[in-house]
Design a protein around this motif. Structure first.
Motif, PDB file in Angstrom:
ATOM      1  N   TYR A 176      39.962  66.562  47.424  1.00 24.64           N
ATOM      2  CA  TYR A 176      38.804  66.195  48.237  1.00 24.64           C
ATOM      3  C   TYR A 176      39.080  66.293  49.733  1.00 24.64           C
ATOM      4  O   TYR A 176      38.154  66.449  50.530  1.00 24.64           O
ATOM      5  CB  TYR A 176      38.339  64.776  47.886  1.00 24.64           C
ATOM      6  N   HIS A 177      40.353  66.222  50.123  1.00 32.47           N
ATOM      7  CA  HIS A 177      40.637  66.315  51.553  1.00 32.47           C
ATOM      8  C   HIS A 177      40.295  67.703  52.112  1.00 32.47           C
ATOM      9  O   HIS A 177      40.073  67.852  53.304  1.00 32.47           O
ATOM     10  CB  HIS A 177      42.113  65.983  51.834  1.00 32.47           C
ATOM     11  N   GLU A 179      37.579  69.642  51.754  1.00 31.33           N
ATOM     12  CA  GLU A 179      36.244  69.794  52.336  1.00 31.33           C
ATOM     13  C   GLU A 179      36.050  68.942  53.577  1.00 31.33           C
ATOM     14  O   GLU A 179      35.173  69.226  54.400  1.00 31.33           O
ATOM     15  CB  GLU A 179      35.164  69.469  51.305  1.00 31.33           C
ATOM     16  N   TRP A 180      36.897  67.924  53.762  1.00 31.77           N
ATOM     17  CA  TRP A 180      36.741  67.048  54.923  1.00 31.77           C
ATOM     18  C   TRP A 180      37.746  67.377  56.029  1.00 31.77           C
ATOM     19  O   TRP A 180      37.379  67.647  57.160  1.00 31.77           O
ATOM     20  CB  TRP A 180      36.854  65.577  54.499  1.00 31.77           C
ATOM     21  N   LEU A 181      39.032  67.385  55.705  1.00 35.27           N
ATOM     22  CA  LEU A 181      40.040  67.652  56.731  1.00 35.27           C
ATOM     23  C   LEU A 181      39.951  69.097  57.227  1.00 35.27           C
ATOM     24  O   LEU A 181      39.966  69.359  58.436  1.00 35.27           O
ATOM     25  CB  LEU A 181      41.441  67.375  56.183  1.00 35.27           C
ATOM     26  N   ARG A 184      34.968  69.728  57.453  1.00 37.89           N
ATOM     27  CA  ARG A 184      34.223  69.014  58.497  1.00 37.89           C
ATOM     28  C   ARG A 184      35.057  68.794  59.743  1.00 37.89           C
ATOM     29  O   ARG A 184      34.601  69.032  60.862  1.00 37.89           O
ATOM     30  CB  ARG A 184      33.723  67.660  57.963  1.00 37.89           C
ATOM     31  N   TYR A 185      36.303  68.318  59.578  1.00 39.46           N
ATOM     32  CA  TYR A 185      37.131  68.073  60.755  1.00 39.46           C
ATOM     33  C   TYR A 185      37.466  69.391  61.462  1.00 39.46           C
ATOM     34  O   TYR A 185      37.456  69.467  62.699  1.00 39.46           O
ATOM     35  CB  TYR A 185      38.417  67.343  60.376  1.00 39.46           C
ATOM     36  N   THR A 202      34.019  74.375  53.128  1.00 34.35           N
ATOM     37  CA  THR A 202      33.079  73.285  53.401  1.00 34.35           C
ATOM     38  C   THR A 202      32.288  72.910  52.161  1.00 34.35           C
ATOM     39  O   THR A 202      31.486  71.992  52.191  1.00 34.35           O
ATOM     40  CB  THR A 202      32.096  73.681  54.523  1.00 34.35           C
ATOM     41  N   LYS A 204      31.225  71.387  48.623  1.00 41.06           N
ATOM     42  CA  LYS A 204      31.488  70.105  47.978  1.00 41.06           C
ATOM     43  C   LYS A 204      32.209  70.308  46.647  1.00 41.06           C
ATOM     44  O   LYS A 204      31.943  71.259  45.914  1.00 41.06           O
ATOM     45  CB  LYS A 204      30.167  69.376  47.749  1.00 41.06           C
ATOM     46  N   GLN A 308      46.611  70.739  60.258  1.00 35.26           N
ATOM     47  CA  GLN A 308      45.792  69.566  59.924  1.00 35.26           C
ATOM     48  C   GLN A 308      46.473  68.728  58.849  1.00 35.26           C
ATOM     49  O   GLN A 308      46.499  67.495  58.920  1.00 35.26           O
ATOM     50  CB  GLN A 308      44.403  70.035  59.476  1.00 35.26           C
ATOM     51  N   SER A 330      38.346  59.101  43.385  1.00 35.20           N
ATOM     52  CA  SER A 330      38.709  60.415  43.914  1.00 35.20           C
ATOM     53  C   SER A 330      40.213  60.590  44.046  1.00 35.20           C
ATOM     54  O   SER A 330      40.683  61.692  44.346  1.00 35.20           O
ATOM     55  CB  SER A 330      38.039  60.637  45.277  1.00 35.20           C
TER      56      SER A 330
END
Length: 411
Positions: A176-177, A179-181, A184-185, A202, A204, A308, A330
């Protein structure tokens, strides 16, 4: 969350600790091929200070740092045709730790027969020097596919990270990291900078799964817009127990090897292979390079995927305090990995071989790996050579020529 005692059990890697005894049942990269020269060098592995050298016969040796005579460091020494001579008083030792010569002692003395330096077995494979610090008999050095392909190019990146190896390994079972790290980040950094690298993923995560198999943990996922017929789910990619993640696709595959220097430091190795359809032409010496951690301002590099990840690992602290964490559904992969380490420590305590112990000689161990990932093969290679540690490789431009890919954006 974990108790402080359970956290120590999972993160302490020195001699006599439960995790340290488990990890000593495996072969570990201790150096790249170009570190093993006639000049003795300091290395540190699993909390032990060591000296690596190659003598005049080409034999690679790995000895405990301090000479058994007067405890001077053996990196203060000189390699001979056979063995390493301590620079303090000239005692000479071979790669098995036998004392071959003791200048100053009577010629008829048998004192040298009773002296041994602590020595560890070493093997060279695929441009790396592997060491085994555990009890005899040593298992076979696993010949994983990326190390032994004879029709691939390779390069090796490495960096010393100020954190415990476990928080790096846990990242390997935390899909899950991405799509975020990295999504989005990564996009946020681009917004702030007015340009820069394209976000990697990106989409989901619709579904994830983890299963223990013969080589460790197999990770599967279904991304939004994809199905279980896609390689991300149907094939998946492995965490190779206890210390490697395999990533990549489309002829470009990487082992991320997490080598515990001690409880608070990890030597991270990116072992890259490049294998186009039909194979690659012969390659000379495998290029090696250091992956930088900081930019010109002294800030952690965060404008690419591996940077990252490194930032996330390091900012957890040298040893993450898991007594203060709060895991959710998660985090099932993280929970499974901790359970697997715990089970394998118990096997070692019971006198049994842990997972991924190979006692029989073998030619190659093939591992599962996705072929089609994140779009087309060309798009993946363009993205990965820009967004991973490969961006620092001395052969980055040649890689695209090897595959016949279009000219990359940075040219």
């Amino acid at each position: 969350m974990l108790s402080e005692e359970k956290n120590r059990r999972l993160t302490q890697v020195g001699p006599g600790t439960p995790m340290g005894e488990l990890l000593r049942r495996y072969w570990w990269p201790v150096a790249t091929h170009d570190m093993a020269t006639r000049i003795p060098v300091k290395r540190r592995l699993l909390g032990e200070d060591l000296v690596l050298y190659r003598d005049g016969n080409g034999t690679v040796g790995l000895l405990a740092e301090q000479c058994p005579h007067r405890r001077a460091a053996l990196w203060l020494g000189c390699t001979e045709q056979d063995g390493l001579r301590c620079g303090y008083h000239g005692w000479r030792f071979d790669a098995d730790g036998r004392c071959l010569e003791q200048p100053g002692e009577p010629s008829e003395s048998t004192f040298s027969d009773r002296i041994r330096a602590t020595a560890y077995p070493v093997r060279e494979l695929g441009g790396l020097v592997f060491a085994y610090l555990g009890p005899s008999p040593a298992p076979e050095l696993p010949r994983y596919d990326l190390f032994v392909w004879d029709d691939a190019w390779r390069d090796i990146g490495h960096a010393e990270l100020p954190c415990n190896f476990l928080q790096i390994m846990e990242n390997s079972v935390d899909p899950y990291h991405v799509e975020w790290l990295h999504g989005r980040y990564g996009s946020f950094l681009k917004e702030l900078g007015g340009g820069g690298p394209v976000p990697v993923v990106t989409k989901k995560h619709v579904k994830v799964a983890f299963e223990v198999f013969e080589h460790g943990i197999l990770k599967r996922r279904v991304l939004e817009g994809h199905t279980e017929d896609d390689d991300d789910w149907k094939v998946g990619h492995p965490l190779v127990f206890p210390h490697m993640l395999r990533v990549g696709a489309a002829g470009l595959a990487t082992f991320q090897i997490r080598v515990p220097i001690d409880d608070e430091t990890t030597w991270h190795v990116w072992y890259q292979t490049y294998r186009p359809e039909g194979g690659a032409p012969a390659q000379g010496p495998i290029p090696t390079y250091e992956v930088p951690l900081y930019d010109d301002r002294g800030e952690l590099l965060r404008d690419y995927v591996d940077g990252q990840d490194i930032c996330a690992w390091i900012t957890q602290g040298t040893v993450s305090d898991r007594s203060k964490e709060h895991l959710g559904k998660s985090d099932l992969g993280v929970i499974l990995l901790r359970k697997l380490y715990t089970e394998q420590m118990k096997r070692v305590e019971a006198g049994e071989d842990p997972l991924c112990t190979f006692r029989e000689p073998h030619d190659v161990i093939d591992l599962p790996m996705e072929r089609d990932k994140f779009g087309s093969a060309v798009e993946f290679r363009q993205m990965w050579t820009r967004e991973s540690s490969i961006r620092f490789s001395p052969i980055r431009d040649e890689i695209h020529e090897l595959f016949g890919d279009p000219e990359p954006a940075w040219v």
